[in-house]
Design a protein around this motif. Structure first.
Motif, PDB file in Angstrom:
ATOM      1  N   ASN A   1       0.806  -1.217   0.000  1.00  0.00           N
ATOM      2  CA  ASN A   1       0.000   0.000   0.000  1.00  0.00           C
ATOM      3  C   ASN A   1       0.841   1.270   0.000  1.00  0.00           C
ATOM      4  OD1 ASN A   1      -2.518  -1.320   0.049  1.00  0.00           O
ATOM      5  ND2 ASN A   1      -2.319  -1.694   2.256  1.00  0.00           N
TER       6      ASN A   1
ATOM      7  N   PHE B   1      -6.005   4.908 -11.826  1.00  0.00           N
ATOM      8  CA  PHE B   1      -5.467   5.793 -10.796  1.00  0.00           C
ATOM      9  C   PHE B   1      -6.357   7.019 -10.663  1.00  0.00           C
ATOM     10  CE2 PHE B   1      -1.646   3.303 -11.102  1.00  0.00           C
ATOM     11  CZ  PHE B   1      -1.133   3.380  -9.807  1.00  0.00           C
TER      12      PHE B   1
ATOM     13  N   LEU C   1       4.653   6.987  -5.127  1.00  0.00           N
ATOM     14  CA  LEU C   1       4.164   7.479  -6.422  1.00  0.00           C
ATOM     15  C   LEU C   1       3.841   8.964  -6.344  1.00  0.00           C
ATOM     16  CD1 LEU C   1       3.049   7.151  -9.309  1.00  0.00           C
ATOM     17  CD2 LEU C   1       0.918   6.313  -8.314  1.00  0.00           C
TER      18      LEU C   1
ATOM     19  N   MET D   1       3.887   2.491 -10.501  1.00  0.00           N
ATOM     20  CA  MET D   1       2.614   2.025 -11.066  1.00  0.00           C
ATOM     21  C   MET D   1       2.677   0.547 -11.434  1.00  0.00           C
ATOM     22  SD  MET D   1       1.402   5.156 -13.488  1.00  0.00           S
ATOM     23  CE  MET D   1       1.008   6.765 -12.819  1.00  0.00           C
TER      24      MET D   1
ATOM     25  N   PHE E   1       1.869   3.886  -3.066  1.00  0.00           N
ATOM     26  CA  PHE E   1       1.109   5.046  -3.542  1.00  0.00           C
ATOM     27  C   PHE E   1       1.705   6.348  -3.004  1.00  0.00           C
ATOM     28  CE2 PHE E   1      -2.055   1.547  -3.612  1.00  0.00           C
ATOM     29  CZ  PHE E   1      -2.261   1.531  -4.971  1.00  0.00           C
ATOM     30  N   TRP E   2       2.269   6.304  -1.785  1.00  0.00           N
ATOM     31  CA  TRP E   2       2.936   7.484  -1.244  1.00  0.00           C
ATOM     32  C   TRP E   2       4.207   7.789  -2.032  1.00  0.00           C
ATOM     33  CZ3 TRP E   2       0.222  10.417   1.869  1.00  0.00           C
ATOM     34  CH2 TRP E   2      -0.802   9.835   2.632  1.00  0.00           C
TER      35      TRP E   2
END
Length: 572
Positions: free
Chosen positions: A241, A373, A247, A288, A244-245
């Motif tokens: 998880n 996204f 990214l 991604m 995403f940070w």
């Protein structure tokens, strides 16, 4: 023969061999894991491990190819330097450190290459030995040391596994808590080396190095080491998880660098910020989940960025070491070959159709449009791609259009035959490497299913960016007339990151040391033990003079003498 020419031939031959080996490995689906037993001591053996697969061989080929032409370029560019051989040796050590990092499946040997890159980059940044170079070198080496500490901590945590060969663990330990911690430390180290937020300020500062060094550092060695390491570790954060940070940070880095480049006037810093922007794009597509696409863009970016810096170096040479783009203009009519190479590499950076950058950037944008996204990430990446085109065309407007603003009698010359020859190999790769490598790396094409208006989005971005660059061209020339000057300063100074990461980190510690010095070193200790004791003796002696000597009182003098004699005898 000159040392630069010998190294050019040697590195070029090796790069061709590595490329052919990489083609063979990808066609035959081979991976070679080689172990050299260095030393045995009782039951403990010290083993050096080397990993050869198509990724490492293609990256080795790219690094050796670019460094070979940069050695040839340096032969003429640094010809007036008295320490040319020392410069070449530093460059060779730099390339060797990168090679060690590429072929290592082991965190210990990776740390050797990683630290080698950091140390030798410091030596190269301070090469000209002036105050600006020393400051830039210190920011560079200290920023990279933070990442080295993270890598050392990950090595310490890997003691729990029995081997430092991370390549054995990346496929099946992605949910292990210790491996999650190791992955976060490796990502942290990669962010420092690849200059992601908040470690971005060292990248433009490192432009104090000679231009051949900038060309090598920003294309295929130092800054790409972090991305390459994350490509190797990609399986560990694929289902997590917290990616995403990461990214979010990498996409913001891309946006920030693109915005800052549109307000910059230093030619080398504009190109350095474009490197930062492309590193953000590589990191974004990696988080991604497309590590092969990220690696493909890494290779393509290396070719056109090396060429861009080499052209910039020739321009700076011609401009008597001036780097301000506002002084340039009409270069295309006076330096035709340099202008062709400069514009081709700029257009490849934009993703202009059928140049090398197009094949990677277009595919990245299309895969990004297909993913599920949120709108923020999509908008950031679209705007960042548009800003890339914007600062590229702004640079073309400044350098190619308008009149030359430096001297009325200028000495621009396209006759540096050795320098010009060094561009020819790279211009060939900028034009043809995209299609060639995409056919080799992606024999089965990605399935892209998009409506026609999304399919044409890269073309739209190029045209919108072209007009935006024209607007920024006039906007930055009239900065003083604009009321929102502080806002523009915020955008142009990388969101104040250089101030935060230098003065912001140092100022509070200096204030504490000033406080301690004032109240401790020069406070009560100084009063009682230093000059205060001397002042006390002076005052006491003046008091004695006043009371006794001036009145010639023999009894008082005898009393003081007997008192001092008593104390002296007791002390002895």
């Amino acid at each position: 023969m000159n040392l630069g020419v010998i190294l050019f031939i040697f590195l070029f031959i090796f790069s061709i061999l590595m490329f052919l080996g990489g083609v063979n490995f990808i066609l035959m689906d081979l991976v070679y894991f080689v172990e050299f037993n260095i030393m045995n001591l009782n039951s403990c053996s010290i083993v050096m491990t080397v990993l050869f697969d198509w990724k490492s061989l293609f990256f080795l080929s790219t690094v050796l190819f670019i460094s070979s032409f940069i050695m040839f370029y340096s032969k003429n560019y640094m010809s007036s330097d008295l320490m040319f051989n020392r410069f070449i040796m530093l460059m060779i050590l730099f390339v060797f450190s990168m090679i060690l990092l590429i072929i290592s499946p082991n965190l210990i040997s990776i740390l050797l290459g990683w630290d080698g890159l950091g140390l030798i980059s410091y030596c190269l940044v301070i090469y000209y030995q002036n105050l600006k170079s020393f400051n830039a070198g210190m920011i560079t080496v200290l920023s990279n040391r933070i990442g080295d500490v993270a890598l050392l901590m990950s090595i310490a945590w890997m003691l729990n596994f029995g081997s430092w060969n991370y390549i054995f663990y990346v496929d099946f330990l992605n949910n292990d808590k210790i491996m999650v911690l190791i992955t976060i430390l490796v990502v942290f180290a990669s962010f420092t080396k690849s200059a992601q937020i908040p470690f971005s300020s060292w990248l433009p500062a490192a432009m104090a190095a000679p231009t051949p060094v900038s060309s090598l550092v920003h294309s295929s060695t130092l800054v790409t080491a972090g991305v390459y390491l994350l490509i190797r570790f990609e399986n560990l954060f694929y289902n997590s998880n917290y990616k995403f940070w990461f990214l979010l940070i990498s996409s913001l880095t891309m946006f920030m660098a693109g915005l800052s480049a549109n307000f910059e006037f230093d030619l080398k810093k504009i190109i350095a910020l474009s490197t930062l922007s492309q590193l953000g794009m590589m990191m974004s597509i990696l988080f991604m989940g497309f590590k092969d696409l990220s690696f493909f863009h890494l290779l393509m970016h290396a070719f056109f960025k090396a060429l861009l810096f080499m052209c910039a170096g020739i321009l700076i040479h011609n401009m008597s070491d001036l780097q301000d783009v506002r002084m340039m203009g009409s270069i295309c009519s006076q330096l035709p070959l340099i202008s062709i190479c400069f514009n081709f590499s700029n257009l490849a950076l934009c993703g202009f159709p059928f140049l090398s950058g197009f094949y990677s950037k277009d595919l990245i944008l299309e895969m990004m449009f297909m993913l599920n996204f949120n709108m923020f990430i999509i908008l950031i990446l679209i705007i960042s791609s548009m800003l890339t085109v914007s600062y590229t065309f702004r640079l073309i407007y400044f350098s190619m259009i308008g009149s030359f603003k430096m001297f009325s009698l200028n000495l621009l010359s396209d006759s540096f035959s050795e320098l010009n020859k060094s561009l020819l190999g790279l211009i060939f790769m900028v034009i043809f490497s995209g299609s060639m490598m995409s056919w080799i790396m992606f024999p089965l094409p990605y399935m892209v299913c998009l409506p026609i208006y999304m399919k044409l989005m890269p073309i739209y971005l190029i045209f919108i960016g072209l007009f935006l660059g024209y607007y920024f061209y006039f906007l930055t020339l009239n900065l003083i007339k604009i009321k929102f000057y502080n806002l523009i300063m915020f955008f142009s100074m990388m969101w104040f990151l250089p101030i935060i990461s230098t003065y912001g980190m140092i100022k509070n510690f200096l204030l504490i040391s000033k406080f301690l010095m004032f109240y401790n070193d020069q406070g009560w200790t100084e009063f009682y033990l230093g000059q205060g004791y001397l002042l006390f003796l002076n005052k006491f002696s003046s008091l004695v003079d006043l009371l006794y000597f001036y009145f010639n009182n023999i009894i008082n003098l005898m009393f003081i003498f007997m008192l001092m004699l008593y104390f002296y005898l007791n002390l002895v």
